[in-house]
Motif scaffolding. Structure first.
Motif, PDB file in Angstrom:
ATOM      1  N   ILE A  81       0.865  -1.161  -0.016  1.00  0.00           N
ATOM      2  CA  ILE A  81       0.011   0.002   0.094  1.00  0.00           C
ATOM      3  C   ILE A  81       0.708   1.235   0.094  1.00  0.00           C
ATOM      4  CG2 ILE A  81      -1.716   1.277   1.336  1.00  0.00           C
ATOM      5  CD1 ILE A  81      -2.534  -1.262   2.640  1.00  0.00           C
ATOM      6  N   ALA A  82       0.621   2.151  -0.852  1.00  0.00           N
ATOM      7  CA  ALA A  82       1.490   3.459  -1.070  1.00  0.00           C
ATOM      8  C   ALA A  82       0.740   4.371  -0.248  1.00  0.00           C
ATOM      9  CB  ALA A  82       1.482   3.857  -2.518  1.00  0.00           C
ATOM     10  N   PHE A  83       1.400   4.864   0.846  1.00  0.00           N
ATOM     11  CA  PHE A  83       0.733   6.005   1.733  1.00  0.00           C
ATOM     12  C   PHE A  83       1.159   7.289   1.431  1.00  0.00           C
ATOM     13  CE2 PHE A  83       1.301   8.464   5.855  1.00  0.00           C
ATOM     14  CZ  PHE A  83       0.171   8.960   5.750  1.00  0.00           C
ATOM     15  N   ASN A  84       0.327   8.232   0.909  1.00  0.00           N
ATOM     16  CA  ASN A  84       0.521   9.565   0.678  1.00  0.00           C
ATOM     17  C   ASN A  84       0.070  10.555   1.486  1.00  0.00           C
ATOM     18  OD1 ASN A  84       0.692  12.160  -0.602  1.00  0.00           O
ATOM     19  ND2 ASN A  84       0.833  11.193  -2.424  1.00  0.00           N
ATOM     20  N   PRO A  85       0.699  10.957   2.452  1.00  0.00           N
ATOM     21  CA  PRO A  85       0.239  11.752   3.446  1.00  0.00           C
ATOM     22  C   PRO A  85      -0.613  13.124   2.921  1.00  0.00           C
ATOM     23  CG  PRO A  85       2.672  12.287   3.476  1.00  0.00           C
ATOM     24  CD  PRO A  85       2.500  10.858   2.428  1.00  0.00           C
ATOM     25  N   ASN A  86      -0.162  13.799   1.861  1.00  0.00           N
ATOM     26  CA  ASN A  86      -1.028  14.799   1.575  1.00  0.00           C
ATOM     27  C   ASN A  86      -2.243  14.280   1.126  1.00  0.00           C
ATOM     28  OD1 ASN A  86       1.259  16.723   2.022  1.00  0.00           O
ATOM     29  ND2 ASN A  86       2.333  16.402   0.081  1.00  0.00           N
ATOM     30  N   ALA A  87      -2.226  13.620   0.164  1.00  0.00           N
ATOM     31  CA  ALA A  87      -3.535  12.791  -0.216  1.00  0.00           C
ATOM     32  C   ALA A  87      -4.461  12.334   0.716  1.00  0.00           C
ATOM     33  CB  ALA A  87      -3.335  11.695  -1.501  1.00  0.00           C
ATOM     34  N   ALA A  88      -3.839  11.574   1.927  1.00  0.00           N
ATOM     35  CA  ALA A  88      -4.474  10.998   2.863  1.00  0.00           C
ATOM     36  C   ALA A  88      -5.362  12.120   3.772  1.00  0.00           C
ATOM     37  CB  ALA A  88      -3.729  10.139   3.761  1.00  0.00           C
ATOM     38  N   LEU A 134     -23.341  36.691  15.114  1.00  0.00           N
ATOM     39  CA  LEU A 134     -22.223  36.127  14.349  1.00  0.00           C
ATOM     40  C   LEU A 134     -22.501  34.841  13.956  1.00  0.00           C
ATOM     41  CD1 LEU A 134     -19.603  37.306  17.161  1.00  0.00           C
ATOM     42  CD2 LEU A 134     -20.216  38.527  15.258  1.00  0.00           C
ATOM     43  N   ALA A 135     -21.696  34.473  12.700  1.00  0.00           N
ATOM     44  CA  ALA A 135     -21.824  33.176  12.101  1.00  0.00           C
ATOM     45  C   ALA A 135     -20.543  32.679  12.136  1.00  0.00           C
ATOM     46  CB  ALA A 135     -22.165  33.230  10.564  1.00  0.00           C
ATOM     47  N   TYR A 136     -20.130  31.427  12.916  1.00  0.00           N
ATOM     48  CA  TYR A 136     -18.967  30.990  12.961  1.00  0.00           C
ATOM     49  C   TYR A 136     -18.510  29.887  12.229  1.00  0.00           C
ATOM     50  CZ  TYR A 136     -17.822  33.444  17.510  1.00  0.00           C
ATOM     51  OH  TYR A 136     -17.650  34.428  18.557  1.00  0.00           O
ATOM     52  N   PHE A 137     -17.500  29.860  11.535  1.00  0.00           N
ATOM     53  CA  PHE A 137     -16.995  28.912  10.546  1.00  0.00           C
ATOM     54  C   PHE A 137     -15.797  28.116  11.151  1.00  0.00           C
ATOM     55  CE2 PHE A 137     -18.891  32.214   8.259  1.00  0.00           C
ATOM     56  CZ  PHE A 137     -19.342  31.654   6.937  1.00  0.00           C
ATOM     57  N   THR A 138     -15.703  27.812  12.392  1.00  0.00           N
ATOM     58  CA  THR A 138     -14.568  27.352  13.090  1.00  0.00           C
ATOM     59  C   THR A 138     -14.247  25.863  12.705  1.00  0.00           C
ATOM     60  OG1 THR A 138     -15.364  28.422  15.183  1.00  0.00           O
ATOM     61  CG2 THR A 138     -13.734  26.722  15.411  1.00  0.00           C
ATOM     62  N   GLN A 139     -15.493  24.887  12.314  1.00  0.00           N
ATOM     63  CA  GLN A 139     -15.148  23.745  11.942  1.00  0.00           C
ATOM     64  C   GLN A 139     -14.384  23.876  10.545  1.00  0.00           C
ATOM     65  OE1 GLN A 139     -18.233  20.853  12.102  1.00  0.00           O
ATOM     66  NE2 GLN A 139     -17.532  19.459  10.535  1.00  0.00           N
ATOM     67  N   LEU A 140     -14.791  24.465   9.648  1.00  0.00           N
ATOM     68  CA  LEU A 140     -14.218  24.535   8.481  1.00  0.00           C
ATOM     69  C   LEU A 140     -12.653  24.910   8.317  1.00  0.00           C
ATOM     70  CD1 LEU A 140     -17.204  26.244   6.167  1.00  0.00           C
ATOM     71  CD2 LEU A 140     -16.645  23.917   6.624  1.00  0.00           C
ATOM     72  N   ILE A 141     -12.397  25.926   9.403  1.00  0.00           N
ATOM     73  CA  ILE A 141     -10.973  26.322   9.466  1.00  0.00           C
ATOM     74  C   ILE A 141     -10.315  25.164   9.955  1.00  0.00           C
ATOM     75  CG2 ILE A 141      -9.510  27.925  10.672  1.00  0.00           C
ATOM     76  CD1 ILE A 141     -11.777  30.094  10.521  1.00  0.00           C
ATOM     77  N   SER A 142     -10.814  24.394  10.965  1.00  0.00           N
ATOM     78  CA  SER A 142      -9.964  23.453  11.416  1.00  0.00           C
ATOM     79  C   SER A 142      -9.643  22.015  10.379  1.00  0.00           C
ATOM     80  CB  SER A 142     -10.892  22.778  12.496  1.00  0.00           C
ATOM     81  OG  SER A 142     -10.937  23.653  13.597  1.00  0.00           O
ATOM     82  N   TYR A 143     -10.599  21.995   9.319  1.00  0.00           N
ATOM     83  CA  TYR A 143     -10.364  20.893   8.328  1.00  0.00           C
ATOM     84  C   TYR A 143      -9.917  21.690   7.181  1.00  0.00           C
ATOM     85  CZ  TYR A 143     -12.137  17.767  11.866  1.00  0.00           C
ATOM     86  OH  TYR A 143     -12.390  17.238  12.916  1.00  0.00           O
ATOM     87  N   ARG A 144      -9.356  22.830   7.127  1.00  0.00           N
ATOM     88  CA  ARG A 144      -9.013  23.595   6.062  1.00  0.00           C
ATOM     89  C   ARG A 144      -8.280  23.025   4.971  1.00  0.00           C
ATOM     90  NH1 ARG A 144      -6.378  25.600  10.248  1.00  0.00           N
ATOM     91  NH2 ARG A 144      -4.301  26.300   9.937  1.00  0.00           N
ATOM     92  N   CYS A 145      -7.500  21.819   5.503  1.00  0.00           N
ATOM     93  CA  CYS A 145      -6.525  21.171   4.387  1.00  0.00           C
ATOM     94  C   CYS A 145      -7.249  20.436   3.291  1.00  0.00           C
ATOM     95  CB  CYS A 145      -5.715  20.257   5.133  1.00  0.00           C
ATOM     96  SG  CYS A 145      -4.322  21.124   6.140  1.00  0.00           S
ATOM     97  N   ALA A 146      -8.428  20.138   3.508  1.00  0.00           N
ATOM     98  CA  ALA A 146      -9.172  19.586   2.576  1.00  0.00           C
ATOM     99  C   ALA A 146      -9.961  20.619   1.522  1.00  0.00           C
ATOM    100  CB  ALA A 146     -10.169  18.430   3.004  1.00  0.00           C
ATOM    101  N   ILE A 147      -9.975  21.691   1.946  1.00  0.00           N
ATOM    102  CA  ILE A 147     -10.898  22.781   1.495  1.00  0.00           C
ATOM    103  C   ILE A 147      -9.948  23.923   0.385  1.00  0.00           C
ATOM    104  CG2 ILE A 147     -12.508  24.773   1.409  1.00  0.00           C
ATOM    105  CD1 ILE A 147     -13.214  23.267   4.276  1.00  0.00           C
ATOM    106  N   ALA A 148     -10.294  23.894  -0.813  1.00  0.00           N
ATOM    107  CA  ALA A 148      -9.779  25.104  -1.507  1.00  0.00           C
ATOM    108  C   ALA A 148     -10.340  26.455  -1.377  1.00  0.00           C
ATOM    109  CB  ALA A 148      -9.934  24.587  -2.979  1.00  0.00           C
ATOM    110  N   SER A 149     -11.588  26.658  -1.176  1.00  0.00           N
ATOM    111  CA  SER A 149     -12.430  27.673  -0.949  1.00  0.00           C
ATOM    112  C   SER A 149     -13.613  27.469  -0.409  1.00  0.00           C
ATOM    113  CB  SER A 149     -12.459  28.613  -2.216  1.00  0.00           C
ATOM    114  OG  SER A 149     -13.557  27.954  -3.157  1.00  0.00           O
ATOM    115  N   VAL A 150     -14.240  28.671   0.331  1.00  0.00           N
ATOM    116  CA  VAL A 150     -15.390  28.801   1.080  1.00  0.00           C
ATOM    117  C   VAL A 150     -16.208  29.961   0.514  1.00  0.00           C
ATOM    118  CG1 VAL A 150     -16.806  28.509   3.193  1.00  0.00           C
ATOM    119  CG2 VAL A 150     -14.472  27.594   3.066  1.00  0.00           C
ATOM    120  N   ARG A 151     -17.519  29.634   0.125  1.00  0.00           N
ATOM    121  CA  ARG A 151     -18.241  30.874  -0.292  1.00  0.00           C
ATOM    122  C   ARG A 151     -19.452  30.720   0.492  1.00  0.00           C
ATOM    123  NH1 ARG A 151     -15.839  33.340  -4.363  1.00  0.00           N
ATOM    124  NH2 ARG A 151     -17.695  34.545  -4.661  1.00  0.00           N
ATOM    125  N   TYR A 152     -20.264  31.709   0.721  1.00  0.00           N
ATOM    126  CA  TYR A 152     -21.561  31.902   1.789  1.00  0.00           C
ATOM    127  C   TYR A 152     -22.435  32.993   1.201  1.00  0.00           C
ATOM    128  CZ  TYR A 152     -20.083  35.724   4.452  1.00  0.00           C
ATOM    129  OH  TYR A 152     -19.648  37.097   5.001  1.00  0.00           O
TER     130      TYR A 152
END
Length: 725
Positions: free
Chosen positions: A608-615, A642-660
């Motif tokens: 199994i080839a483990f790629n940390p970035n893709a994983a 206030l609208a909080y985006f805390t969860q999205l920031i915590s998992y931002r490595c999977a996100i390219a952009s957020v629009r609302y």
């Protein structure tokens, strides 16, 4: 309407009862009358055609005549004919002297409806339970009619249905024969199997219970109880314990059907009808031609017996005969198999085989063995004679004795059929080794593929590994390809046995068809989860693993250990721990995995080839998709909404952009979440983009819509988050 056959019965019942005072052993002059009925040629949606009743009736007829009975034989009777036969028979019984012995034998379909037991005549229109009273013959009526006809002993045998498609085609369940409501005084009642269970129709010419009865009633001096004890033992052995006869007895004296020499057996034999009686000749003639596709043979029966018992059947058979005759082997064996008498002066291999089968059925095993060996001397390619002969050998000498016999048989012989038969008797590991070499050496010998597939099947193993399923799938696929190419039926005389193997293969292949082909090639998948402390790599194995081993570059294999205190409920073994760790700064890594399966065999290695970035992207995206309700949260702060985006920031490595968007389903405003920090992927930035985790929104906001563009280029659905009221 209540469905018919709420519990269809598939068993044999024998009842011997008395209406007089206890009898002594019958004198030689005792009258002996018998009525034998065999119904086989059913043709309806609820009553399937049966294979053996005519053979069973013929076998019982021969045995009864041998013990001095005058037998009336009736075959394929409708309801009126069955009732008339019972009436005529009981009329004869009324004229007998006290102490006469009567036998009534029935072979065919039977069932239970409304707590009552019934015999099924031909032509019965059985759709619902209520039809039984008008379309079938009540067992209680038969018993009552025979009991009231005379004061002697009565033996009544019902060989009914066995395990056929009756209950399935009727929409019921296999439940067996109902209990009799009472046991008459001075009676003997024996069931072919325990109440509520089913009895087998048999793979040969006769049901195992009828076959055993026909043998044991010929034993001189054996009482009824002794006969059925021996029958029980034979049936248990023949069915590997699946069928256990069940007896009730209130007899107070012994009944012997075949007296010993000291009791005058010679006189009994002298009283028996001649073997060449007209009815026996007609039965033999019909059995010889009934399966023929040659209209001249059917017409020959009609010319000889224009008003015979089978005349209407013969005329119907003539109308059914097609233009394509069956193969020569199938025609000849079907004719020989239907005979109840030995072939005199056999010449061909099939004639020797037919005699071997008949001798085997009648219990003459030494002569049956001789005829089998004469058949084998011809080197015929068919395998079913070997399979049947091996069953006889195993019953007489055990598996080890049969294996030793075949080892001697194969010496100096090179034909693949005998070699195939010898391999069948080996233990599993040796059988697999030799069959694997055999199918390579003889690719045209398709039956070997089927036999080899059985050793990887669930029925043989109980629990299969993924390797077992993979091998079984491959062997079954190759076997059915051989069937389509015509490389299977040529190895069978008994086409029914060949067809059973084909149907079994299709059923098992269908069960395996749902397997993931990728999982078959590589059953190990790796799922990675990144925390701020490092990587947790979980292993999903599409197999029942007993222990898991992992090797990293430059290291040896090491076990992942076991889940503390947990046991596999199927195997009772400790459950392997399915995960291991890597440091957070690990780069691309090639991981090798091995595991032991349910048999203790080592499977792998699987790379199994483990790629940390893709994983990292995949694992965070999976969490975002599964926990999308947490993307946005609301809070009132200092008079602001206030609208909080805390969860999205915590998992931002999977996100390219957020629009609302506010109060709109068209997200058009970007929210800055900052760059991914692979070394600390879940941390909120201290400053810069991503450090502000909320957006000011109007107090009048009803809802906020959000859409993500993931780092892998895909986009999420637009999610709506309603503001608190």
């Amino acid at each position: 309407m209540k469905p018919l056959f709420t519990r269809s019965f598939c068993l044999v019942m024998a009842a011997c009862f008395f209406t007089c005072s206890p009898l002594l052993v019958p004198a030689l002059a005792t009258e002996r009358l018998a009525l034998v009925v065999g119904n086989a040629d059913y043709d309806s949606s609820t009553l399937a055609r049966l294979q053996n009743p005519a053979n069973d009736a013929a076998l019982i007829t021969d045995s009864l005549k041998s013990t001095g009975f005058d037998v009336d034989l009736v075959l394929n009777a409708d309801l009126r004919t069955m009732k008339r036969a019972v009436r005529d028979f009981t009329d004869k019984l009324k004229k007998t002297d006290p102490g006469a012995i009567a036998v009534v034998y029935y072979s065919g379909h039977g069932f239970e409806a409304g707590g009552q037991n019934y015999l099924a005549p031909l032509g019965a229109d059985l759709r619902d339970e209520i039809d039984a009273e008008f379309e079938a013959l009540s067992v209680d009526w038969v018993l009552s009619a025979v009991e009231s006809a005379h004061d002697g002993a009565n033996i009544v045998i019902f060989d009914a249905c066995r395990n056929t498609a009756l209950s399935r085609s009727a929409g019921g369940t296999v439940g067996g024969f109902a209990f009799l409501n009472s046991t008459p005084r001075g009676s003997f009642i024996s069931f072919a199997t325990a109440p509520g269970s089913t009895a087998t129709d048999g793979q040969g010419l006769n049901s195992p219970y009828t076959l055993a009865i026909s043998r044991e009633i010929l034993v001189p001096g054996a009482t009824v109880e002794t006969v059925f004890k021996r029958v029980r033992k034979q049936v248990v052995e023949a069915t590997n314990g699946d069928q256990v006869p069940w007896d009730h007895s209130s007899l107070t004296t012994d009944i012997v059907l075949t007296p010993s020499d000291t009791m005058g057996q010679g006189q009994i034999a002298a009283n028996a009808p001649a073997d060449a009686s007209t009815i026996q000749l007609e039965l033999q003639f019909w059995n010889d031609v009934k399966a023929s596709d040659d209209s001249a043979q059917i017409q020959a029966y009609l010319d000889r017996f224009p008003g015979g018992s089978f005349a209407e059947l013969a005329k119907a058979r003539l109308a059914q005969i097609g233009s394509s005759p069956a193969g020569e082997i199938e025609q000849l064996f079907a004719k020989l198999q239907s005979r109840s008498l030995l072939v005199e002066n056999p010449q061909s291999p099939l004639e020797f085989y037919a005699n071997a089968r008949i001798r085997e059925i009648k219990g003459d095993y030494p002569k049956a063995r001789q005829d089998y060996l004469k058949y084998f001397a011809f080197g015929e390619p068919q395998v079913d004679p070997h399979i049947r002969f091996q069953a006889v050998l195993r019953a007489q000498e055990g598996r080890a004795g049969a294996r030793e016999f075949y080892h001697s048989l194969t010496q100096g012989r090179s034909d693949p059929t005998t070699l195939f038969a010898e391999i069948l008797l080996q233990e599993r590991d040796e059988r697999i080794r030799r069959f694997s070499a055999f199918v390579d050496a003889y690719p045209e010998f398709v039956p070997a593929l089927y036999e080899l597939s059985l050793d990887y099947s669930q029925s043989r193993l109980g629990q299969q590994s993924m390797a077992d399923k993979t091998t079984e799938l491959d062997l079954l696929t190759r076997f059915l390809e051989g069937v389509e190419d015509g490389r299977h039926l040529r190895y069978f005389i008994d086409q029914q046995m060949a067809a059973q193997r084909i149907e079994d293969a299709k059923s098992r292949l269908a069960a395996l068809s749902g397997l993931n082909t990728q999982a078959l090639a590589n059953p190990v998948k790796l799922n990675a989860m990144r925390s701020n402390q490092g990587w947790m790599l979980s292993l999903a194995i599409a197999d029942s693993a007993q222990e898991i081993f992992v090797r990293l570059p430059g290291e040896d294999y090491r076990s992942t250990g076991f889940v503390n205190g947990a046991l596999n409920p199927t195997t009772g073994q400790p459950i392997p721990y399915p995960a291991f760790e890597l440091p957070g700064n690990a780069g691309p890594t090639d991981v090798e995995v091995q595991y032991t399966d349910v048999h203790g065999d080592v499977r792998g290695p699987f790379k199994i080839a483990f790629n940390p970035n893709a994983a990292l992207i995949k694992s965070q995206k999976d969490i975002l998709e599964r926990l999308s309700n947490g993307w946005i949260s609301y809070q009132d702060w200092d008079g602001k909404q206030l609208a909080y985006f805390t969860q999205l920031i915590s998992y931002r490595c999977a996100i390219a952009s957020v629009r609302y968007a506010v109060n709109s389903d068209q997200p058009d405003t970007a929210f800055e979440i900052g760059e991914c920090d692979p070394d600390n992927p879940h941390a909120i930035p201290r400053s810069g983009p991503g450090s502000v985790v909320f957006a000011n929104i109007p107090k009048s906001t009803e809802y906020v819509s959000v859409q993500l563009t993931y780092a892998d280029g895909t986009t999420s659905d637009v999610k709506r988050f309603d503001a608190p009221k």
